[in-house]
Scaffold this motif. Structure first.
Motif, PDB file in Angstrom:
ATOM      1  N   GLY A 145     -34.966  14.418  11.775  1.00 38.89           N
ATOM      2  CA  GLY A 145     -35.053  15.108  13.050  1.00 38.89           C
ATOM      3  C   GLY A 145     -34.252  16.389  13.136  1.00 38.89           C
ATOM      4  O   GLY A 145     -34.392  17.137  14.105  1.00 38.89           O
ATOM      5  N   ARG A 146     -33.385  16.644  12.152  1.00 32.89           N
ATOM      6  CA  ARG A 146     -32.676  17.917  12.119  1.00 32.89           C
ATOM      7  C   ARG A 146     -33.612  18.991  11.555  1.00 32.89           C
ATOM      8  O   ARG A 146     -34.753  18.700  11.169  1.00 32.89           O
ATOM      9  N   CYS A 147     -33.140  20.231  11.495  1.00 38.11           N
ATOM     10  CA  CYS A 147     -34.055  21.316  11.128  1.00 38.11           C
ATOM     11  C   CYS A 147     -33.283  22.475  10.506  1.00 38.11           C
ATOM     12  O   CYS A 147     -32.253  22.901  11.038  1.00 38.11           O
ATOM     13  N   ALA A 148     -33.771  22.963   9.370  1.00 36.28           N
ATOM     14  CA  ALA A 148     -33.240  24.186   8.766  1.00 36.28           C
ATOM     15  C   ALA A 148     -34.028  25.371   9.309  1.00 36.28           C
ATOM     16  O   ALA A 148     -35.261  25.315   9.391  1.00 36.28           O
ATOM     17  N   VAL A 149     -33.319  26.431   9.681  1.00 38.20           N
ATOM     18  CA  VAL A 149     -33.959  27.563  10.355  1.00 38.20           C
ATOM     19  C   VAL A 149     -33.459  28.875   9.751  1.00 38.20           C
ATOM     20  O   VAL A 149     -32.259  29.028   9.481  1.00 38.20           O
ATOM     21  N   ILE A 150     -34.381  29.812   9.538  1.00 33.03           N
ATOM     22  CA  ILE A 150     -34.018  31.203   9.269  1.00 33.03           C
ATOM     23  C   ILE A 150     -34.203  31.979  10.560  1.00 33.03           C
ATOM     24  O   ILE A 150     -35.286  31.977  11.153  1.00 33.03           O
ATOM     25  N   ASP A 151     -33.139  32.618  10.989  1.00 35.12           N
ATOM     26  CA  ASP A 151     -33.150  33.483  12.157  1.00 35.12           C
ATOM     27  C   ASP A 151     -32.801  34.892  11.683  1.00 35.12           C
ATOM     28  O   ASP A 151     -32.025  35.057  10.733  1.00 35.12           O
ATOM     29  N   ARG A 152     -33.349  35.903  12.332  1.00 34.61           N
ATOM     30  CA  ARG A 152     -33.018  37.267  11.905  1.00 34.61           C
ATOM     31  C   ARG A 152     -31.547  37.595  12.131  1.00 34.61           C
ATOM     32  O   ARG A 152     -31.032  38.544  11.532  1.00 34.61           O
ATOM     33  N   GLY A 185     -26.828  21.049   0.319  1.00 37.72           N
ATOM     34  CA  GLY A 185     -27.664  20.302   1.258  1.00 37.72           C
ATOM     35  C   GLY A 185     -29.148  20.543   1.055  1.00 37.72           C
ATOM     36  O   GLY A 185     -29.570  21.559   0.495  1.00 37.72           O
ATOM     37  N   GLU A 186     -29.944  19.603   1.554  1.00 40.97           N
ATOM     38  CA  GLU A 186     -31.394  19.676   1.398  1.00 40.97           C
ATOM     39  C   GLU A 186     -32.012  20.781   2.236  1.00 40.97           C
ATOM     40  O   GLU A 186     -33.034  21.349   1.868  1.00 40.97           O
ATOM     41  N   GLY A 187     -31.418  21.119   3.388  1.00 37.92           N
ATOM     42  CA  GLY A 187     -32.029  22.086   4.286  1.00 37.92           C
ATOM     43  C   GLY A 187     -32.234  23.447   3.655  1.00 37.92           C
ATOM     44  O   GLY A 187     -33.346  23.991   3.646  1.00 37.92           O
ATOM     45  N   ALA A 188     -31.163  24.036   3.116  1.00 31.35           N
ATOM     46  CA  ALA A 188     -31.270  25.356   2.494  1.00 31.35           C
ATOM     47  C   ALA A 188     -32.169  25.309   1.267  1.00 31.35           C
ATOM     48  O   ALA A 188     -32.937  26.245   0.995  1.00 31.35           O
ATOM     49  N   ARG A 189     -32.082  24.217   0.514  1.00 32.02           N
ATOM     50  CA  ARG A 189     -32.944  24.087  -0.668  1.00 32.02           C
ATOM     51  C   ARG A 189     -34.416  24.072  -0.271  1.00 32.02           C
ATOM     52  O   ARG A 189     -35.267  24.661  -0.950  1.00 32.02           O
ATOM     53  N   LEU A 190     -34.730  23.409   0.852  1.00 31.05           N
ATOM     54  CA  LEU A 190     -36.112  23.361   1.305  1.00 31.05           C
ATOM     55  C   LEU A 190     -36.601  24.719   1.800  1.00 31.05           C
ATOM     56  O   LEU A 190     -37.781  25.051   1.638  1.00 31.05           O
ATOM     57  N   LEU A 191     -35.730  25.503   2.404  1.00 26.40           N
ATOM     58  CA  LEU A 191     -36.141  26.839   2.813  1.00 26.40           C
ATOM     59  C   LEU A 191     -36.610  27.645   1.607  1.00 26.40           C
ATOM     60  O   LEU A 191     -37.653  28.311   1.640  1.00 26.40           O
ATOM     61  N   ARG A 231     -33.885  24.404  -9.376  1.00 29.98           N
ATOM     62  CA  ARG A 231     -32.610  24.661 -10.030  1.00 29.98           C
ATOM     63  C   ARG A 231     -31.777  25.670  -9.248  1.00 29.98           C
ATOM     64  O   ARG A 231     -30.562  25.501  -9.085  1.00 29.98           O
ATOM     65  N   LEU A 232     -32.405  26.721  -8.749  1.00 33.89           N
ATOM     66  CA  LEU A 232     -31.664  27.701  -7.959  1.00 33.89           C
ATOM     67  C   LEU A 232     -31.053  27.041  -6.732  1.00 33.89           C
ATOM     68  O   LEU A 232     -29.881  27.268  -6.405  1.00 33.89           O
ATOM     69  N   GLY A 233     -31.833  26.213  -6.045  1.00 33.84           N
ATOM     70  CA  GLY A 233     -31.311  25.526  -4.877  1.00 33.84           C
ATOM     71  C   GLY A 233     -30.151  24.612  -5.211  1.00 33.84           C
ATOM     72  O   GLY A 233     -29.156  24.548  -4.470  1.00 33.84           O
ATOM     73  N   GLU A 234     -30.236  23.916  -6.332  1.00 34.91           N
ATOM     74  CA  GLU A 234     -29.153  23.005  -6.728  1.00 34.91           C
ATOM     75  C   GLU A 234     -27.891  23.766  -7.108  1.00 34.91           C
ATOM     76  O   GLU A 234     -26.779  23.303  -6.862  1.00 34.91           O
ATOM     77  N   GLU A 235     -28.051  24.943  -7.709  1.00 31.57           N
ATOM     78  CA  GLU A 235     -26.889  25.720  -8.113  1.00 31.57           C
ATOM     79  C   GLU A 235     -26.167  26.341  -6.919  1.00 31.57           C
ATOM     80  O   GLU A 235     -24.939  26.492  -6.944  1.00 31.57           O
ATOM     81  N   GLU A 236     -26.910  26.686  -5.878  1.00 28.67           N
ATOM     82  CA  GLU A 236     -26.326  27.477  -4.803  1.00 28.67           C
ATOM     83  C   GLU A 236     -26.045  26.701  -3.520  1.00 28.67           C
ATOM     84  O   GLU A 236     -25.251  27.162  -2.697  1.00 28.67           O
TER      85      GLU A 236
END
Length: 543
Positions: free
Chosen positions: A94-101, A182-188, A174-179
């Motif tokens: 139910g949480r959410c990863a968001v890109i905002d300007r 959490g799952e949210g940023a990796r999913l973005l 791999r980039l997501g795991e290195e940087e």
């Protein structure tokens, strides 16, 4: 007789025609469909009170493109608008990863999902701020991108350049795991990579996902006010004010070659349209080298290479008219123009693996567009003009679901697949299906029938994978728009830099026709000199 004939009035063809007209060339554009625009088009075909984009909708690459910017389409009435948030990826809890300007909003949200990921996102944006301009210049110019490489060479020492290159070549998992932890940023990142045909384990998926994420952070995912057709109307208006002519309903069946040079085209109606200086083809590479040019005019190696040309994934799309907003469990998704739906990066890997095996995914990854959220003119207040698309195998060998889809895409199969997609939305937004006033289903054959460049719904003019990028696009060579036939230029997304509405393939073809180029030896000499000097260092992943 026109100086140039442009085959195809998609965005790349219209950009090419505009740039040639700017230089005083007379230009005639021949379009097979009964309207210009290719995959940049909108209508009221779902519901009379709703505007739906039939194909593309959000244009971060157009916002970043120096080509589009240089055309000053705002002078032709084009207006851009944004949703409150750029992109959302709801999580299963139910949480959410968001890109905002607003970078602070993005970073703070990611920190709430996983402490420290906001700081890491800021580091990515810091790297982008240092090298993004030059990377975009490299992306939007012909190979090799001399000035862009010069700019990067001044900012990166050898080690910094290698680290940047490594990060761009990484799979997105791999980039997501290195940087990120959490799952949210990796999913973005991973969801943005799957805007193309780059699954979590694909090389350069990290670079593509990072690029799209950074474009979203800097430019947002803007849309034309009133519908995607606003972008096409502006390109058409600009061209016609400069004397260009567009003839719709005129499919080209052959390029006439005399003494190794393109001199005219023939239409399905039997007309021969001469070209004094050049023919520019905004068509797919297989159409150009397999249909429009007779084989005797091409080297055998080109024909052999074209046998190895790889298309990108097929696409299945559903457009909706909704009587109210999408009822997301994750409320933060309500303000986003684009929403990605997948349970996890592992879920995306499973999805990509099913496609690789020729199976129709049972839990499709969806890209959802909330168009009224982005542009209130699209439908009545309180409603939503929406769509979702997913990728499919081009050749279907089976159904990973339990409904026995075969890929025939007859009326029954179209409805079953659309239901599967709606059920997927329902998992993240209970009550969604009850809000559907009407829908339109666009299967792979339907998309192709509306735009021949969208072969089985392929969105990028050929795979985005590393083996068909840059000097390998569309076949091993120089990565330039020139063809083996003099005076003939490939101006579609099958050419470097590929898919997306940014106009670069059309601009590159126009510049080549105009003779704006350097010798390859001069180019490589300048590149070598540039890369041996410079100062500073930066890399994707600096924290």
């Amino acid at each position: 007789m026109a100086d140039a004939v442009v085959i195809g009035a998609g965005p790349n063809g219209l950009v090419a025609a505009n740039l040639l007209a700017d230089q005083g060339w007379s230009v005639e554009v021949l379009e097979a469909q009964d309207r210009p625009g290719g995959a940049v088009y909108s209508d009221r075909g779902v519901h009379p009170d709703f505007v739906n984009d039939v194909f593309s909708s959000f244009y971060p690459l157009a916002a970043a493109s120096p080509v589009i910017d240089g055309l000053r389409l705002e002078d032709e009435g084009l207006r851009w608008t944004h949703a409150p948030q750029v992109l959302a990826h709801p999580l299963a809890d139910g949480r959410c990863a968001v890109i905002d300007r607003d970078l602070d909003v993005t970073a703070e949200g990611l920190d709430e999902l996983c402490p420290g990921d906001g700081r890491s996102w800021r580091a990515q944006v810091g790297t982008w701020d240092r090298v993004g301009h030059d990377l975009l210049q490299a992306l939007f110019t012909t190979m090799p991108p001399v000035r862009a490489l010069a700019g990067l060479g001044l900012k990166l020492r050898g080690g910094g350049a290698l680290r940047l290159a490594r990060s761009m070549l990484l799979p997105v998992r791999r980039l997501g795991e290195e940087e990120f932890d959490g799952e949210g940023a990796r999913l973005l990142l991973a969801g943005n990579a799957l805007h193309a045909d780059l699954g979590p384990e694909s090389a350069i998926g990290g670079g593509f996902g990072w690029l799209m994420s950074m474009l979203g952070q800097q430019f947002g995912f803007p849309v034309p006010v009133g519908g995607a057709v606003g972008l096409t109307d502006a390109l058409v208006s600009r061209l016609e004010r400069r004397g260009g002519v567009i003839r719709c309903g005129e499919p080209v069946t052959r390029i006439v070659v005399e003494r190794g040079r393109a001199v005219a085209v023939r239409t399905a109606g039997g007309d021969t349209v001469p070209a004094r200086r050049a023919v520019l083809a905004d068509v797919s590479a297989p159409a150009l080298y397999g249909d429009l040019i007779a084989p005797e005019h091409l080297p055998s190696q080109v024909l052999d290479d074209m046998r190895r040309f790889q298309w990108d994934f097929a696409t299945f799309k559903v457009d909706w008219a909704l009587d109210s907003a999408v009822p997301w469990k994750a409320g933060a998704a309500s303000g986003a123009g684009t929403v990605h739906l997948a349970d996890s990066v592992d879920d995306l890997t499973r999805f990509a693996a099913q496609i690789a095996m020729g199976q129709i995914p049972d839990k499709p990854f969806l890209l959802v567009g909330q168009m009224t959220t982005a542009d209130p003119t699209r439908s009545p207040a309180g409603t939503e003009s929406a769509w979702a698309y997913t990728h499919l195998p081009r050749v279907v060998r089976g159904d990973a679901g339990d409904t026995g889809l075969t890929g025939s895409w007859d009326a029954a199969e179209r409805e079953i697949m659309a239901d599967r997609m709606e059920q997927r939305v329902e998992q993240f937004a209970p009550g969604f299906r009850a809000r559907v006033l009407s829908r339109r289903v666009l299967s792979p054959p339907t998309l192709q029938s509306e735009d021949a460049n969208l072969s089985e719904g392929a969105l990028n003019g050929g795979t985005t994978a590393l083996h068909q990028q840059a000097v390998f696009r569309p076949i091993p060579g120089t990565g330039r728009p020139e063809t083996p036939v003099r005076g003939l230029y490939l101006a579609s997304s099958s050419a470097h830099p590929g898919g997306g509405v940014h106009g670069a393939p059309g601009a590159n073809a126009a510049r080549a026709a105009l003779g704006i180029r350097r010798s390859f030896a001069d180019v490589m000499s300048l590149v070598q000199r540039t890369l041996t000097r410079g100062s500073g260092a930066a890399a994707v992943g600096d924290r």
